[in-house]
Design an enzyme around this catalytic site. Sequence first.
Site, short mmCIF file in Angstrom:
data_model
loop_
_atom_site.label_atom_id
_atom_site.label_comp_id
_atom_site.label_asym_id
_atom_site.label_seq_id
_atom_site.Cartn_x
_atom_site.Cartn_y
_atom_site.Cartn_z
N ASP A 199 0.82 -1.20 0.00
CA ASP A 199 0.00 0.00 0.00
C ASP A 199 0.87 1.27 0.00
O ASP A 199 1.82 1.37 0.79
CB ASP A 199 -0.86 -0.04 1.27
CG ASP A 199 -2.02 0.92 1.25
OD1 ASP A 199 -2.87 0.79 0.36
OD2 ASP A 199 -2.06 1.80 2.13
N GLU A 254 2.00 -0.18 -4.71
CA GLU A 254 1.08 0.87 -5.15
C GLU A 254 1.85 2.18 -5.09
O GLU A 254 2.12 2.70 -4.00
CB GLU A 254 -0.15 0.94 -4.24
CG GLU A 254 -1.13 1.98 -4.73
CD GLU A 254 -2.12 2.43 -3.67
OE1 GLU A 254 -3.15 3.00 -4.05
OE2 GLU A 254 -1.86 2.25 -2.47
C1 BGC Z 1 -5.68 1.91 -0.49
C2 BGC Z 1 -6.88 2.67 -0.02
C3 BGC Z 1 -6.58 3.19 1.36
C4 BGC Z 1 -5.25 3.95 1.40
C5 BGC Z 1 -4.77 4.10 2.80
C6 BGC Z 1 -4.66 3.03 -0.59
O1 BGC Z 1 -4.17 3.44 -1.63
O2 BGC Z 1 -5.85 1.26 -1.73
O3 BGC Z 1 -8.04 1.90 -0.03
O4 BGC Z 1 -7.60 4.05 1.75
O5 BGC Z 1 -4.23 3.31 0.70
O6 BGC Z 1 -4.30 2.89 3.27
#
Ligand code: BGC
Length: 515
Positions: A199, A254
Site C-alpha cells: 500500500d 502501489e
Molecule cells: C488503499 C486505499 C486506502 C489507502 C490508505 C490506498 O491506496 O488502496 O483503499 O484508503 O491506501 O491505506
Amino acid sequence: MSVEPHLTWWKNVVIYQVYPRSFADGNGDGVGDLPGLIGRLDYLKALGVSALWLSPVYPSPMCDAGYDICDYTGIDPLFGSLADLDQLVSQAHNRGLKVLMDFVPNHTSDQHPWFVESRASRDNPKRDWYIWRDQPNNWRASIDGGSAWTWDEGSQQYYLHFFLPQQPDLNWHNPQVVEAMHNVLRFWLDRGVDGFRIDVVHCVGKDPSFADDPRCLAGETMVQINDQPYSHEVLRGLRRLVDRYPGDRVLIGEVNIRSTARVAAYYGASDELHMSFNFPPLDAPWDPVVFRLCIREVERCLGEQQAWPTWALSNHDNSRIRSRYGGSRAKAHAAAVMLLSLRGTPFIFQGDELALEDTQVTAQTRVDPGGRDGSRAPLPWTAQPPHGWTGKTPWLPFPPDAAALAVQAQENANDSTLNLYRRLLRCRQDSPALRVGDWTELPSHPQLLAYRRHCEEDERIVCINFDEAEHTFALVGDWLIEVASDRHGENRPFAGIVGPLQAVLLRPTGVAHER
Ligand code: BGC
C-alpha cells in the site's frame, strides 16, 4: 500452470484482486469472509487467473475498511481466523493459485498498541515510532482532504497522517520500526504467502525538512506527490528480505504518483519492487489518443530499464471499468481485450469480469468516508436475490442489474462478459506472445488502437475500435479472429473491418489451435 521454466511466475499470470468483504459470505453475517472465498476458489480457477491479491483482512477498527490495521499478524474475526488464512493459502496452492497479501507499511490504526504507547507520553519508548511535531506544516491528507496533522491533546503535539486522523504514519527512519515491519513480512512469508501488494509504498519516506509543499496549496494531497529517496532505501531493505525466501516471492507496489517515469524509479536497479501499479491508464477516459500515450509511456519508461509493467483499469478505490466508460458494456468488453493483451501483468478487480457497474449509495447506506463505495459492492453469485448472500443483508447494496449480471446468469450465456474473460484468459494462457512477447504499435485509423504481440514463432494482433462507427484496418497476410469483444466474426477470417466499439484479437491463420 504451463509456465516457461526460465520465467518468473509473476510475469506469466493474470492476478485477481479479491476485496474480501464483498466477495463471498461464508457465515451469513452480510460481510464477505475467508471461508466464503475458500468456497469460491474453483470459480477463480475456472475463470483462468493464477494468483489472487487479498485486500486487508487484519484486525482493524475499519475506519478505512481495513487499511487501518491494529495487528499486522492477525485476522479480523469479521473475516475468519488465522487457521482460515492458512486454509486459504493451502487450498489456493492446491489449485495452482498464488496468494498475495496486502501489506500496509505507511500507517497503522490509531488503535494499534504501538500508537497507543506512542501517544501516551513524550518520553514513551515508542514515541519516535510515529512522526510528532510541535508545529504542523501545510501538508494535506487524502480521503478527507484536510490537514495531514492532528493535535494530540494528551501529549500536546501534532502527529502526521497522510490519510485519516485514525491512520497515523509510521516513522520508518526508526530502525525498530523497520525491524518490526520486517518481522511482519517474515510472519506471512513463513506461512507460505507468495508476496505482497504494498500500500502507498512511495509514502514511507518523508521530506526530512518537513518543508511546506506549494502543491498542497493547489489542493494536492501528499499521497499524490510524496516521492522521497528514503522510500527507495526502505524498499531495498524489503526486497533483500523477500529475496532470501525460496520460490520467487513478489513485491508489487502501489505507487500512486501520476507519472510513469517516476513510477519506473520504484523498480530500482532490479533491487526494489518487482512490479508497480501505474495509474495513468486507470484514470484514462475512453479515448484512443490518451491510451496510446499511456501505453507508449509505459513501453518507453519501463522498457528502458527492463521493468515489467502491470495493467489495472479499476480497483476498490476507483469506479468500475464499465461505470467509468459511461455504463457501456461494449466499451467494458473492448477494454477487457486491451487489459488482457498488453505487455505486462494484468490485474482484474473482482466483478469487472461480470461487467458490474458501481453501486449507488445514499446517505443511509454510505460507508466509506472517502466516497469509494461504488466499486466495493457485493458480488452477485445467483440470479435470485439475495444473490448467494444468505443471512443478513450485505454491508453495501448490490450493484445495478445484479440478477442479470450474477455469475449464475452469465456462466452459460454465450455472449456474457464472464465468457469473454474466460476466452481471453484461455487465449493468453495458450499464447507466449500474449503472455511475455514484445509489443509494437501498428499504424491504424486514429480511432483505432492496434498493436502486435510477438514471441519467437508466436504472434497475435489486437485492434480496438474506440468509435461508434466501424473502421477498416488493413493487414498483410491471413488472420483469424480468435476473440471478438462482441463475438461478431469470432473464429472466422478477419475481413479488415473492426465494428463499432469492437475489439478483436487476431492470430495468423494456420496456427494449430486446440480448444
Ligand atoms: C488503499 C486505499 C486506502 C489507502 C490508505 C490506498 O491506496 O488502496 O483503499 O484508503 O491506501 O491505506
